[in-house]
Scaffold this motif. Structure first.
Motif, PDB file in Angstrom:
ATOM      1  N   VAL A  84      52.194   5.017  -4.294  1.00 28.83           N
ATOM      2  CA  VAL A  84      52.293   5.509  -2.910  1.00 28.83           C
ATOM      3  C   VAL A  84      53.558   5.735  -2.440  1.00 28.83           C
ATOM      4  O   VAL A  84      54.629   5.001  -2.516  1.00 28.83           O
ATOM      5  N   ALA A  85      53.796   7.290  -2.208  1.00 26.08           N
ATOM      6  CA  ALA A  85      55.164   7.499  -1.844  1.00 26.08           C
ATOM      7  C   ALA A  85      55.153   7.667  -0.304  1.00 26.08           C
ATOM      8  O   ALA A  85      56.151   8.055   0.257  1.00 26.08           O
ATOM      9  N   THR A  86      53.921   7.930   0.111  1.00 29.33           N
ATOM     10  CA  THR A  86      53.857   7.880   1.674  1.00 29.33           C
ATOM     11  C   THR A  86      54.366   6.663   2.380  1.00 29.33           C
ATOM     12  O   THR A  86      54.163   5.506   1.801  1.00 29.33           O
ATOM     13  N   THR A  87      55.492   7.067   3.354  1.00 30.14           N
ATOM     14  CA  THR A  87      56.302   5.693   4.039  1.00 30.14           C
ATOM     15  C   THR A  87      55.926   5.553   5.434  1.00 30.14           C
ATOM     16  O   THR A  87      55.132   6.539   6.168  1.00 30.14           O
ATOM     17  N   ALA A  88      55.808   4.487   5.683  1.00 32.49           N
ATOM     18  CA  ALA A  88      55.821   3.874   6.985  1.00 32.49           C
ATOM     19  C   ALA A  88      56.840   3.262   7.284  1.00 32.49           C
ATOM     20  O   ALA A  88      57.134   2.275   6.931  1.00 32.49           O
ATOM     21  N   THR A  89      57.728   3.444   8.460  1.00 30.60           N
ATOM     22  CA  THR A  89      58.822   2.964   8.958  1.00 30.60           C
ATOM     23  C   THR A  89      58.641   2.323  10.392  1.00 30.60           C
ATOM     24  O   THR A  89      57.760   3.109  11.090  1.00 30.60           O
ATOM     25  N   ARG A  90      59.504   1.417  10.648  1.00 33.16           N
ATOM     26  CA  ARG A  90      59.200   0.878  11.898  1.00 33.16           C
ATOM     27  C   ARG A  90      59.923   1.542  12.934  1.00 33.16           C
ATOM     28  O   ARG A  90      60.940   2.239  12.602  1.00 33.16           O
ATOM     29  N   ASP A  91      59.589   1.762  14.269  1.00 36.10           N
ATOM     30  CA  ASP A  91      60.043   2.523  15.279  1.00 36.10           C
ATOM     31  C   ASP A  91      59.641   1.562  16.600  1.00 36.10           C
ATOM     32  O   ASP A  91      58.625   1.873  17.112  1.00 36.10           O
ATOM     33  N   GLY A  92      60.440   0.565  16.947  1.00 34.79           N
ATOM     34  CA  GLY A  92      60.035  -0.446  17.782  1.00 34.79           C
ATOM     35  C   GLY A  92      58.811  -0.968  17.406  1.00 34.79           C
ATOM     36  O   GLY A  92      58.789  -1.828  16.600  1.00 34.79           O
ATOM     37  N   ASP A  93      57.850  -0.907  18.342  1.00 35.35           N
ATOM     38  CA  ASP A  93      56.710  -1.706  18.082  1.00 35.35           C
ATOM     39  C   ASP A  93      55.754  -0.805  17.322  1.00 35.35           C
ATOM     40  O   ASP A  93      54.546  -1.254  16.934  1.00 35.35           O
ATOM     41  N   ASP A  94      55.963   0.369  17.082  1.00 35.92           N
ATOM     42  CA  ASP A  94      55.218   1.473  16.356  1.00 35.92           C
ATOM     43  C   ASP A  94      55.626   1.659  15.075  1.00 35.92           C
ATOM     44  O   ASP A  94      56.504   0.795  14.291  1.00 35.92           O
ATOM     45  N   TRP A  95      54.833   2.416  14.476  1.00 36.81           N
ATOM     46  CA  TRP A  95      55.277   2.650  12.853  1.00 36.81           C
ATOM     47  C   TRP A  95      55.282   4.478  12.864  1.00 36.81           C
ATOM     48  O   TRP A  95      54.257   4.980  13.283  1.00 36.81           O
ATOM     49  N   ILE A  96      56.031   4.894  11.974  1.00 37.32           N
ATOM     50  CA  ILE A  96      56.199   6.252  11.940  1.00 37.32           C
ATOM     51  C   ILE A  96      55.825   6.624  10.331  1.00 37.32           C
ATOM     52  O   ILE A  96      56.338   6.095   9.464  1.00 37.32           O
TER      53      ILE A  96
END
Lengths: 377, 391, 377, 391
Positions: free
Chosen positions: A137-149
């Motif tokens: 899994v190379a797709t990333t999810a990073t925190r952006d405040g309360d959201d995820w990018i």
């Protein structure tokens, strides 16, 4: 010891069988496959009305509390009609994750409408570089405040083009190929930054390449625990593997029957080709492959249902057999049908193509034999 | 015991190699590499380039404009052609009806047909198989009745490859029905596809391509001068072609090219995945096919050496057909398996997958025909059992 | 391009053929195989008299200056008689090392008597733990003044029991499995500390387990350079591989011919079994396997003879084919012969056993396919 | 859908397991493990232990001293027997002629023969095949002529397994030659091996073992009371046996035992070599056979479930015979390949190789018979083609 169907399974088998017989002949299937969406919305509504979309879910969630054996019965029957409606994507793949990981609010938002046939969902378990490694899994999810990018690509997403909801495994920690660090997100298909390049697959079904370019989702999109999505993903793919194996076994039986029938009807050199010993023995091999496949399928379904320690080995065993014996059975079916076997017009070619597609899905023969080779017993 | 070539042959090899390097147009080269069917106009353009070079009639004698090459030269040419991945010549005119006409045809027929065949001005197709006949070719039912100075032809031919483009068709037609053996009473007719009563109906193959056709003849009038050779002797002429069709189907150098490319591909990373060369299982399967192909190459060379030293070729053509098509299909399978999930997309946007990945399964499906056509491999084994093993 | 035999090869083929026809029928072979030594000393003398033992050696050494193609012709013909005389051990294995590594004194002491048929020699290339790894040399040779002391075990030494001279690869430096550090020693069979446990092998030949327990040899026992024996060992084993492949191809042809013949003679259900299509196609497969094997053999022999860079790949290719297609051809020959095929009485079983033994020798199918898989082309 | 056993069946399983743990003598256990043929006296000793336990007549009804077990109990027993690697019962008395006698024999025959069969006091062998007949059993030529109160038997039987030890032989003998179908006119005779005119000639198999024989009958007098059932109906009785012989030849649990042992062996170092478990190719081949065997196990279970629920067994026996023997041979091959060079020594000093290594090739050779005997696998495929596929 009992291999017969229980009452509910028998009813299920019977109702699917009737449906295929009465409302899903080959021409109809072809018309649905060639339509814009690649399936019939009406048929899908019927599936929901008949309760087929509810089979594997808990009663509390509006399901029928069915297990792997019930799914096996259903898939083996659907196989006979080469059904193109997205049962695998919705019920088995997306449903498998939602059933395991969704909270009450997510079930209400996603699972129940899916069971009702009102929302289409799929699981984007594959990435272009992954081959068959679920952990890739190379797709990333990073925190952006309360959201995820979310950023990345998902490849050959089954029925991705018509899905309202895409379940996206994304890396929230760890390194490439780690099991730990994979999180599952429910992402609306119309999210900003999500592009979906949909296409037909050679087996008359549909898939899509999905690109996530800074897709922003709320925290409530997380299915299950952050970093801990792999177990649910893995269990769901095992179930999906069993489901397509059941479909494959159904197809193998159809191909065997149609080939035997054809060999009796078709004459060459003044006699039915079924009278040639070499072809007879090949058809016996086809029969034996069907029996072996049916046997291993039963083993795998029971092992999976009981959560036995054999379960992984059983799943790889039936998938290996379906990928190898299925391939040679399919090739023999075409060969014995001769010129007719390679035409679009005859249904046999389309069964063969679907069987070939299943051979690759969730790991090909080499992949599963490797697992079996290194398994300890 | 050696496989070295003479000085003259080496010089010839250099000439051929230079030709393919310099005169094989990039545009066509790329179209062939794409894995898609070559458009008709490119096909003709390429064949005309060969004609200009004097290399259209590979098997033809010089008196009819052929190359007059020795078996070794033909072998060298085929190898370079395979190495260059040049277009496969459409065989129906140059390799099939041409030789029949210059061998069995009248002077008038030779003058009328051969130049246009050689120059690829006319596109020919083949009318042998019939619906329901399959490998049992002699059971054909298309009939020709002599009415005045015309044969009136009625019936249906099928599996007619690229018949949709054809100007002419050569047909086996039953002209006498009261015969002792089914192989007798069959004649070899040349029919203009523009004749009234000829209809072409596409047959779509399992991969969705329109490549073969059914051709219907409804009271089609064929001038008597379009009968080749003697009435009722068509089977004999036709068999010559079939033999050729089978030898040709070994396709050794094409297979060699494809295996080499596959090894190259396996050594690189596709879509960011680890190179397949790291996958020992895949490489073992690849290597096993390479062994078979090398064996076939040397079997062909042995046949060639025998022919060069004056021995007549025998049922080796059946052997080459079986092995050649088995290897072709094994290679198709490897390509498809190498592509993994990316074999699934059906004629998708070219941005999906890499290179020819999304065409691999289609080729795999399409080439299931290879073990069926030109006399199924089962029929070939029957032939070997009878004629070589004496069973 | 020319695949025909040259004059010398044709004479060689003819003389071996005549010998087998006239003096080496199956019963004779069985009697030799069951004798004390496992072969006939008289026949061996004949081989020497006819010059067959001299084929691959330089004229200066009393040889005929033959190459791989001549050996191929000879072995393919000897195969027809299932000859048990130790040609492989003496001429190909020991001879291969002596030809390459022996100095003038050693040639006079060992090579010339061997060519004359007066001294038996073999090469102990294998050790119990080695499987097929030539580099796996655990036998050690350590300096003791001007002498060397050898310790270790050699396994399945072909014709070890009747050899006067054993060529022993021993480790003089480096680690287990290093190519560098292997030295070749010529050791007399009657040396103190050398024990030889001889036995028959299932293919009617002989071998031995050899134990070296402080065997002391003089420095002049060293063949070639100290630490540098691997290249000669490796080249000799390649030649030996080709030699047994030529034998195997000869056996495959015999088995194919005998099977076809038997299927014409033998009736069941009132017709010759050769009229059954399934068996016909299997015999066609046998024929095709023979043709492929003959083709690869020619390629390999020519590549080896010319020292081409393809040589290693060609040797592994023919060995792989002989081990796989040979096995299935042999099994089919037995199956088609039915009950008769599994009796000691019929020669077919003995051809099959020898073919099986060759399948293992110098690396089995898996071993060589691995080499081919990782080869770069 | 489940494969769990009832409480009673589980209790039975425990009983069987305990029996094999406690009452299977170590001496015999070791002899079986050695891979060599079990000596006759050990074979008999073991069968007598089973008799004492009341487990000799697995398939026999209780009235004749049999176990009266259900199909599930028989299955459980066979599994435990395989797991324990217990000796294979010599089938000719207990599994073959016994059932024929209690089904078709006279009261006198039952009283005379059954007790000694059950107690393994008599050793039986089978006289079915004849030289030149092979799988075409009905072509048999051994003749019986009625002279007074004796059948005078002349002819030859072959492939008679362990006939060198036998006290009695059961034979199919042609007693009427003027018949419409070859299967008619054949009678089932019981013949004392000590009768004058009976000669036993060893046949040595390709691995050098004396396991089968040719039995000659030269005017052998057989009392009429040794005819089982009706004269001329022997084919029908004999067919019952053949069906049994085929089911039996699946040998699922034996194969399971051997594969498990092979995996254990692969995990250890043999002769100081790296464990074979590190050799992915070998382990892949092993795993592929495991898959086939697991499939066969469940096919057997499905047959068993069908039989338990009252369905008659059909041509499944042909399926089980084919798959079972193919798997057996695949396992033999794996063992031989695992041994590498150490499969080569022929009955060498036990210090050569490790464990059963030097017997692996001999077993591989010997068991080529498995796909030939009891109706060759080709014949079984013919049967399935006809009776299951309707071709």
């Amino acid at each position: 010891m009992d291999f017969s169907l229980n009452e509910i399974q028998a009813m299920l088998a019977d109702s699917v069988d009737k449906f295929i017989q009465n409302e899903y002949d080959f021409d109809t299937r072809q018309a649905y496959a060639e339509s814009d969406t690649g399936f019939s919305a009406d048929v899908w509504s019927t599936f929901a009305e008949l309760g087929w979309t509810a089979v594997p879910f808990a009663e509390d969630d509006g399901g029928l509390d069915g297990g792997p054996a019930d799914i096996m019965v259903l898939m083996q029957q659907l196989a006979r009609g080469l059904v193109v409606e997205p049962y695998l994507a919705n019920v088995i793949l997306a449903g498998g994750i939602l059933r395991r990981a969704a909270n009450a609010e997510q079930k209400e938002r996603w699972l129940q409408p899916m069971i009702a046939g009102e929302l289409h969902a799929t699981l984007a378990f594959n990435e272009p570089q992954a081959r068959y490694r679920l952990t890739s899994v190379a797709t990333t999810a990073t925190r952006d405040g309360d959201d995820w990018i979310l950023n990345g690509c998902k490849g050959v997403v089954l029925n991705g083009g018509t899905a309202d909801l895409l379940i996206i495994p994304a890396r929230t920690s760890g390194n490439a190929d780690d099991e730990r660090g994979i999180t599952l997100f429910g992402v609306a298909a119309d999210s900003d930054g999500l592009t979906c390049n949909a296409y037909a697959t050679y087996d008359g079904q549909r898939a899509a390449e999905v690109i996530l370019d800074g897709v922003c989702v709320e925290d409530r999109a997380v299915l299950g625990e952050v970093d801990d999505g792999f177990a649910d993903l893995d269990a769901t793919i095992d179930e999906a593997t069993l489901a397509v194996c059941a479909e494959a076994v159904g197809i193998m039986q159809v191909l065997k029957d149609k080939t035997v029938e054809y060999s009796k009807d078709r004459s060459q050199f003044g006699v039915p080709i079924g009278s040639f010993q070499e072809l007879q023995h090949r058809m016996v091999d086809m029969l034996m492959a069907c029996e072996q496949a049916q046997s291993l399928l039963l083993w795998a379904v029971m092992a999976n249902a009981s959560g036995s320690e054999e379960s992984k080995r059983a799943v790889s065993s039936i998938k290996y057999l379906v990928s190898t014996a299925g391939r040679s059975l399919g090739e023999d079916a075409i060969q014995i049908h001769g010129g007719m076997g390679v035409t679009w017009e005859l249904d046999v070619a389309h069964y063969f193509k679907r069987l070939t597609a299943i051979g690759t899905m969730f790991g090909d023969a080499d992949w599963h034999l490797d697992k079996l080779a290194s398994a300890s017993h | 015991m050696h496989v070295t070539f003479s000085e003259a042959d080496l010089a010839f090899q250099e000439e051929v190699r230079t030709f393919f390097r310099d005169e094989y147009p990039d545009e066509i080269r790329e179209a062939v590499s794409s894995g898609e069917e070559l458009p008709r106009e490119m096909q003709i353009r390429w064949q005309k380039i060969l004609f200009e070079k004097g290399w259209a009639g590979i098997n033809w004698p010089t008196e009819h404009g052929g190359t007059g090459w020795t078996p070794v030269q033909k072998y060298i040419y085929a190898r370079e052609e395979g190495n260059a991945n040049a277009p496969v010549i459409v065989p129906f005119g140059l390799n099939m009806v041409g030789p029949v006409i210059y061998t069995f045809g009248s002077e008038a027929q030779k003058n009328r047909f051969l130049p246009d065949i050689l120059a690829s001005n006319t596109w020919w197709c083949q009318g042998y198989s019939e619906p329901g006949a399959g490998s049992d070719l002699a059971s054909l039912k298309t009939k020709g009745d002599l009415v005045g100075d015309h044969w009136v032809v009625n019936g249906t031919k099928t599996w007619t490859t690229l018949g949709q483009f054809a100007d002419w068709i050569f047909c086996l037609v039953r002209t006498t029905s009261d015969v002792a053996r089914r192989q007798e009473g069959i004649s070899f007719l040349l029919i203009d596809m523009k004749s009234p009563g000829v209809t072409v109906k596409p047959i779509i193959l399992l991969d969705g391509t329109h490549e073969v056709n059914e051709i219907h003849f409804d009271n089609v009038e064929v001038p008597v001068e379009n009968l080749v050779g003697e009435e009722g002797k068509g089977w004999t002429y036709g068999k010559v072609l079939l033999q050729h069709e089978r030898t040709n189907s070994a396709n050794t150098f094409r297979s060699e090219y494809r295996l080499r490319k596959l090894r190259e591909q396996a050594a690189t990373s596709v879509r960011g995945a680890p190179p397949l060369a790291d996958d020992k299982n895949f490489m073992r399967r690849l290597a096993a096919v390479e062994v078979e192909l090398k064996g076939l190459e040397y079997t062909e060379l042995r046949t060639l050496a025998a022919v060069s030293s004056g021995k007549a070729p025998g049922p080796e053509s059946s052997f080459l057909k079986i092995k050649g098509t088995e290897i072709q299909q094994a290679i198709d399978t490897l390509y498809m398996d190498a592509a993994g999930y990316y074999a699934l997309p059906y004629r998708a946007d070219p941005s999906v997958g890499e290179g020819t990945e999304t065409l691999t399964a289609l080729r795999y499906f399409n080439f299931r025909k290879a073990t069926i056509y030109a006399g199924s491999n089962e029929i070939q084994k029957n032939i070997i059992a009878k004629h070589v093993l004496g069973l």
